[in-house]
Design a protein around this motif. Structure first.
Motif, PDB file in Angstrom:
ATOM      1  N   THR A   1       0.859  -1.448   0.120  1.00  0.00           N
ATOM      2  CA  THR A   1       0.146  -0.125  -0.227  1.00  0.00           C
ATOM      3  C   THR A   1       0.955   1.297   0.063  1.00  0.00           C
ATOM      4  OG1 THR A   1      -1.781  -1.159   1.074  1.00  0.00           O
ATOM      5  CG2 THR A   1      -1.898   1.393   1.476  1.00  0.00           C
TER       6      THR A   1
ATOM      7  N   TYR B   1      -4.039  13.982  -0.669  1.00  0.00           N
ATOM      8  CA  TYR B   1      -4.860  13.846   0.627  1.00  0.00           C
ATOM      9  C   TYR B   1      -4.248  12.523   1.414  1.00  0.00           C
ATOM     10  CZ  TYR B   1      -7.988  13.728   4.399  1.00  0.00           C
ATOM     11  OH  TYR B   1      -8.952  13.689   5.511  1.00  0.00           O
ATOM     12  N   VAL B   2      -4.480  11.124   0.295  1.00  0.00           N
ATOM     13  CA  VAL B   2      -3.963  10.190   0.964  1.00  0.00           C
ATOM     14  C   VAL B   2      -2.492   9.920   1.285  1.00  0.00           C
ATOM     15  CG1 VAL B   2      -3.746   7.497   0.144  1.00  0.00           C
ATOM     16  CG2 VAL B   2      -5.927   8.790  -0.276  1.00  0.00           C
TER      17      VAL B   2
ATOM     18  N   LEU C   1      -7.208  13.826  -4.105  1.00  0.00           N
ATOM     19  CA  LEU C   1      -7.396  12.597  -3.379  1.00  0.00           C
ATOM     20  C   LEU C   1      -6.108  12.175  -3.002  1.00  0.00           C
ATOM     21  CD1 LEU C   1      -9.529  10.637  -1.949  1.00  0.00           C
ATOM     22  CD2 LEU C   1      -9.382   9.411  -4.053  1.00  0.00           C
ATOM     23  N   VAL C   2      -5.285  11.879  -4.088  1.00  0.00           N
ATOM     24  CA  VAL C   2      -3.849  11.341  -4.052  1.00  0.00           C
ATOM     25  C   VAL C   2      -2.952  11.993  -3.140  1.00  0.00           C
ATOM     26  CG1 VAL C   2      -2.039  10.808  -5.364  1.00  0.00           C
ATOM     27  CG2 VAL C   2      -4.274  10.520  -6.300  1.00  0.00           C
TER      28      VAL C   2
ATOM     29  N   VAL D   1      -4.640   3.944  -4.902  1.00  0.00           N
ATOM     30  CA  VAL D   1      -3.873   5.353  -4.875  1.00  0.00           C
ATOM     31  C   VAL D   1      -3.029   5.273  -3.623  1.00  0.00           C
ATOM     32  CG1 VAL D   1      -5.350   6.588  -6.427  1.00  0.00           C
ATOM     33  CG2 VAL D   1      -5.628   6.589  -3.806  1.00  0.00           C
ATOM     34  N   GLY D   2      -3.016   4.071  -2.763  1.00  0.00           N
ATOM     35  CA  GLY D   2      -2.361   4.036  -1.720  1.00  0.00           C
ATOM     36  C   GLY D   2      -2.833   4.412  -0.339  1.00  0.00           C
TER      37      GLY D   2
ATOM     38  N   PHE E   1      -7.419   3.890   6.993  1.00  0.00           N
ATOM     39  CA  PHE E   1      -7.767   5.182   6.097  1.00  0.00           C
ATOM     40  C   PHE E   1      -8.933   5.067   5.671  1.00  0.00           C
ATOM     41  CE2 PHE E   1      -8.325   8.097   2.753  1.00  0.00           C
ATOM     42  CZ  PHE E   1      -7.951   9.147   2.965  1.00  0.00           C
TER      43      PHE E   1
ATOM     44  N   LYS F   1       1.266   4.295  -2.772  1.00  0.00           N
ATOM     45  CA  LYS F   1       1.178   5.569  -2.541  1.00  0.00           C
ATOM     46  C   LYS F   1       2.355   6.364  -2.848  1.00  0.00           C
ATOM     47  CE  LYS F   1       0.990   6.523   2.190  1.00  0.00           C
ATOM     48  NZ  LYS F   1       0.225   6.368   3.349  1.00  0.00           N
TER      49      LYS F   1
END
Lengths: 225, 335
Positions: A83, A114-115, A111-112, B247-248, B253, A87
């Motif tokens: 994961t 934010y993640v 969103l990317v 997207v990770g 989360f 990211k």
């Protein structure tokens, strides 16, 4: 060290089990991609190119073999580590765009960030990229208000907003008409040439593959010459 | 649903208590073996009236006969003179006391609900009545006829359902109560204060059980509805979960994102539910004012909110964890 390949795959196997039956999707794939290359992986359906895409993107783990991306061996990663790898290292462009329908185009890109725990603001440089993608005026729209080509451009913007080491594109023109397909491929080529973005394009379409600087052919789970 | 059911239970009991207080009596005597809310017909002899009235410090006593109708309604037979003496009488908004044995008096809620006006004909208990008066609600009953008429109609002449007693001074209430309880050992005898305090959810065993069952069903049904709604919602968003994974986004989360959304939805749902109880209250007040009354029971707001939040959280966590554990590729290929 700077000259080391950004993607290095050696004797990669992936076997799926369906009951008592084992299906070898990848059979000892060897592959090397240099940083800044635009490589197309070409092959018919069932050749194993999508499975290779999933493994290189950290979406699934290999059965055996070495997979090194940006110096990180994916073979031994846990789910959480994969994961984190997705990211920090990879940007995806999918055939079906895969934008979140409830968010605006801009929020899909944010969103990317934010993640990843980064500030959800576009840099001046990225704003220029958005201009070159031709989506700056469509950022406040939701995906349903965008046509396919625009959605795919937003998906490309989302994939590169955090400057990933590699951009993986799986049949990015598969759902587009020829005009939009050409536009998207031009954009990928431009990103590669202008920004030095490493791009791995998965496609069965020779015309799409012709935009790349190198082609790798696959058949029956193996890379063929 | 839960808030409305609880509100109706409280409201109906409070309405009964308010009308009982409106009688102006100090003591109420019920037939032997009856409970606080049971609608017995007329098992007590009217000879008790003279007996009770002759007791020390009793200024007057009067009895009523009650005949249940369908639903929550009942017809009360009363001696209007005696009742007026005890309570100060009805305050008529139109018409007045009985003129004949065919006359019936109704309160304003019953009149409005059934579109009754002075002089209208009304079919009840297998015979026709004439509306002789419409009185302000809050005293004794909603539908009243002459006591003797109702007794004869029910083939229960000289029998009473309830006896109301007025004492000569509030200071003598306990003395009269003790005396009556000694002289009439099998009869449930309450001061009006005791009686109205008994008209609460927890004091009425049958109602408590009924409310418990209804709320239990509401909780189960509510839980299943919320669970299935959230399960379907999460299932429909499997692809979105796949995108987040691609997207990770970590498991934590995604889970906290879903939980936050669920909590927000639950709180909004609870607020909507509370607003809907006010809408139901309004509908009951104007559509069925004589039979149903709904109170706003504030203490049940957090309980209902808790049920909604717990149900939706359980409903979302189970399928969410399943979806998150799913392979990102599987999730992305979900149609």
């Amino acid at each position: 060290m700077n000259d080391a390949p950004i993607i290095e795959v050696h004797d990669l196997w992936k076997t799926f089990r369906a009951g008592d039956v084992s299906v070898h999707a990848l059979r000892g794939v060897n592959l090397s991609v240099e940083k800044g290359e635009f490589v197309a992986v070409v092959g018919p359906s069932g050749s194993g190119k999508s499975t290779l895409f999933h493994i290189l993107g950290g979406l699934t783990s290999p059965t055996s073999g070495l997979v090194s991306i940006n110096g990180q061996n994916l073979a031994n990663l846990t789910n959480a580590e994969r994961t984190r790898f997705r990211k920090e290292t990879v940007g995806f462009v999918f055939q079906k765009y895969n934008l979140l329908p409830t968010l605006t185009a801009e929020d899909n890109i944010h969103l990317v960030q934010y993640v990843a725990g980064r500030p959800t603001k576009f840099t001046k440089e990225f704003a220029q990229v958005l201009d070159s993608l031709g989506v700056s005026s469509r950022l406040k729209h939701k995906p349903r208000a965008l046509y396919g080509g625009q959605q795919q451009r937003i998906a490309i913007a989302r994939a590169i907003v955090d400057s990933p080491a590699i951009l993986l594109a799986d049949e990015p023109t598969g759902n587009l008409d020829s005009q939009n397909a050409i536009a998207v491929l031009d954009l990928l080529k431009d990103l590669n040439e202008r920004l030095g973005q490493t791009v791995l394009l998965i496609t069965h379409n020779p015309d799409a593959a012709s935009y790349s600087s190198r082609k790798i052919y696959m058949r029956d789970g193996q890379v063929v010459d | 649903m839960i808030l409305t059911l609880v509100g109706v239970s409280y409201g109906t009991l409070d309405g009964t208590a308010r009308r009982a207080r409106g009688v102006g009596a100090d003591i109420m005597i019920r037939p032997p073996g009856s409970s606080v809310l049971s609608l017995t017909t007329a098992p007590m002899t009217d000879k008790l009236i003279d007996f009770i009235a002759s007791q020390p410090h009793v200024s007057m006593a009067t009895g009523t006969a009650i005949q249940p109708l369908k639903g929550f309604d009942s017809v009360t037979g009363l001696d209007l003179d005696q009742f007026s003496k005890m309570s100060g009488g009805f305050h008529f908004t139109s018409g007045g006391p009985f003129q004949s044995d065919q006359d019936i008096l109704v309160d304003e809620y019953y009149a409005r609900e059934n579109n009754l006006h002075l002089g209208d004909r009304l079919e009840l208990l297998g015979r026709e009545w004439r509306v002789a008066g419409v009185f302000e609600s809050g005293k004794l009953a909603r539908i009243c006829v002459r006591l003797t008429v109702l007794q004869n109609l029910m083939a229960n002449p000289r029998r009473l359902s309830l006896i109301y007693v007025k004492v000569d001074s509030p200071a003598h209430l306990q003395v009269v109560l003790s005396n009556l309880r000694n002289r009439m050992p099998n009869y449930p005898i309450y001061s009006m204060e005791e009686y109205t305090s008994l008209l609460s959810i927890n004091s009425v065993g049958l109602l408590r059980n009924f409310i418990g069952v209804v709320i239990g069903i509401a909780v189960v049904v509510g839980f299943i509805v919320v669970f299935m709604a959230m399960y379907t919602a999460v299932l429909e968003r499997t692809r979105e979960i796949g995108i987040l994974k691609a997207v990770g986004a970590s498991t934590g989360f995604i889970l906290q994102l879903l939980v936050r959304e669920t909590l927000l939805l639950s709180v909004l749902g609870t607020i909507c539910g509370i607003l809907l109880t006010y809408a139901a209250q309004w509908v009951m007040r104007y559509a069925a004012p004589s039979s149903l009354a709904q109170e706003t029971v504030y203490s049940w707001w957090p309980i209902a909110g808790g049920i909604a939040i717990a149900g939706s959280l359980l409903g979302v966590i189970v399928p969410a964890v399943r979806a998150i554990r799913q392979d990102a590729i599987e999730a992305l290929s979900y149609e």
